[in-house]
Design an enzyme around this catalytic site. Sequence first.
Site, PDB file in Angstrom:
ATOM      1  CG  HIS A  90      -6.096   2.193   5.272  1.00 27.72           C
ATOM      2  ND1 HIS A  90      -5.637   3.080   6.216  1.00 27.72           N
ATOM      3  CD2 HIS A  90      -5.083   1.324   5.043  1.00 27.72           C
ATOM      4  CE1 HIS A  90      -4.389   2.763   6.530  1.00 27.72           C
ATOM      5  NE2 HIS A  90      -4.025   1.702   5.830  1.00 27.72           N
ATOM      6  CG  ASN A 131      -1.741   1.241   1.353  1.00 28.12           C
ATOM      7  OD1 ASN A 131      -1.750   2.074   0.444  1.00 28.12           O
ATOM      8  ND2 ASN A 131      -2.428   1.391   2.475  1.00 28.12           N
ATOM      9  CD1 TRP A 132       3.924   1.241  -2.526  1.00 22.27           C
ATOM     10  CD2 TRP A 132       4.495   2.726  -4.103  1.00 22.27           C
ATOM     11  NE1 TRP A 132       5.086   0.806  -3.110  1.00 22.27           N
ATOM     12  CE2 TRP A 132       5.455   1.689  -4.079  1.00 22.27           C
ATOM     13  CE3 TRP A 132       4.647   3.762  -5.014  1.00 22.27           C
ATOM     14  CZ2 TRP A 132       6.565   1.676  -4.928  1.00 22.27           C
ATOM     15  CZ3 TRP A 132       5.748   3.744  -5.875  1.00 22.27           C
ATOM     16  CH2 TRP A 132       6.694   2.718  -5.823  1.00 22.27           C
ATOM     17  CE  LYS A 133      -0.296   3.415   4.750  1.00 20.23           C
ATOM     18  NZ  LYS A 133      -0.265   3.558   6.177  1.00 20.23           N
ATOM     19  CD  GLU A 167      -3.544  -2.038   7.469  1.00 25.95           C
ATOM     20  OE1 GLU A 167      -2.472  -2.339   6.964  1.00 25.95           O
ATOM     21  OE2 GLU A 167      -4.121  -0.970   7.234  1.00 25.95           O
ATOM     22  N   GLY A 216       2.799  -0.950   4.359  1.00 27.28           N
ATOM     23  CA  GLY A 216       2.825   0.459   3.984  1.00 27.28           C
ATOM     24  C   GLY A 216       4.253   0.918   3.707  1.00 27.28           C
ATOM     25  N   GLY A 217       4.822   1.633   4.642  1.00 29.55           N
ATOM     26  CA  GLY A 217       6.135   2.272   4.472  1.00 29.55           C
ATOM     27  C   GLY A 217       7.191   1.382   3.826  1.00 29.55           C
ATOM     28  CD  GLU A 268      -3.105   5.749   6.608  1.00 31.61           C
ATOM     29  OE1 GLU A 268      -3.150   5.694   5.374  1.00 31.61           O
ATOM     30  OE2 GLU A 268      -2.138   5.324   7.287  1.00 31.61           O
ATOM     31  N   GLY A 308       2.498   2.661  11.052  1.00 30.39           N
ATOM     32  CA  GLY A 308       3.536   3.694  10.985  1.00 30.39           C
ATOM     33  C   GLY A 308       4.237   3.989  12.299  1.00 30.39           C
ATOM     34  CB  SER A 355       5.008  -1.304  12.182  1.00 32.71           C
ATOM     35  OG  SER A 355       4.587   0.013  12.460  1.00 32.71           O
TER      36      SER A 355
HETATM   37  P1  13P Z   1       2.886   0.789   7.728  1.00 31.24           P
HETATM   38  O1  13P Z   1       3.416  -0.532   7.180  1.00 31.24           O
HETATM   39  O2  13P Z   1       3.625   1.976   7.175  1.00 31.24           O
HETATM   40  O3  13P Z   1       2.779   0.762   9.206  1.00 31.24           O
HETATM   41  O4  13P Z   1       1.401   0.960   7.144  1.00 31.24           O
HETATM   42  C1  13P Z   1       0.502  -0.071   7.296  1.00 31.24           C
HETATM   43  C2  13P Z   1      -0.705   0.240   6.512  1.00 31.24           C
HETATM   44  O5  13P Z   1      -1.451   1.150   6.835  1.00 31.24           O
HETATM   45  C3  13P Z   1      -0.949  -0.559   5.306  1.00 31.24           C
HETATM   46  O6  13P Z   1      -2.232  -0.362   4.821  1.00 31.24           O
END
Ligand code: 13P
Length: 245
Positions: free
Chosen positions: A98, A10-12, A167, A227-228, A100, A173, A206
Amino acid sequence: MTNKMYFIANWKMFGDLRSLNSLDKVIKFSKSKEINKGRLIYCPPYTLISSFLKKFNNCQIDIGAQNCHESQNYGPYTGHVNSHMLKNIGANYVIIGHSENREKGENDQLINLKIRNALKAKLKVIFCVGETLVDKRKKKTNLILAKQIKFGLDKIKDKKNIFIAYEPVWSIGTGIVPKSKNLFETIEFIKSKFKGKSPKVLYGGSVNPNNIKNLKEINNIDGFLIGGASQNSNKFIDIVKKTYS
Ligand code: 13P
């Protein structure tokens, strides 16, 4: 660990055309034996979906979007994209629910509508659930998850195209992952909510090359939503390699 694991990037809101070069390594890796039974899926921002599709033309890496509008039809919804439009350009997956986006006001009813229409558009849905730190402190994790699953999947009989991504919001994050025992139990709890065969359940929050060795030992997890670390091809490949080593 189940054998066929899903690794979803997930590149956000990250990435531009220059980022495409960094995918060469992943393409090469996806064609090697080292990928084992891993399935790779990238969810870039909308702006890069077509470019990613071209880039992955000759390999097995699949593409998803990070959200979609709830309407099945075209309409005067400035700035939005629906699931039909995503399928039409070649995406096969979509992330829905999600945290977010929940934080920005997406509720269970809206999420349910999005999921139902995404399934109608023949997309596979990565349905995110998870408790906040406050919920966790109040020992409400299972209550929250049960509610999100009940309402998010309301009126959906056929769940074979649904993946659930657990999640915990406090893990996204932050570098903090749940304790293995707790994570195992939570995944079991999620799976127990389904009478027939449970959808695959992924973990997200994470995930990185350092903690994957512990996470992969939790044998009821079907994959990871990353994510990251997924924005760095070396780290992403490392996560897959370490899962199978
Ligand atoms: P991180 O891996 O950056 O914690 O993000 C997780 C996430 O929100 C994937 O959808």
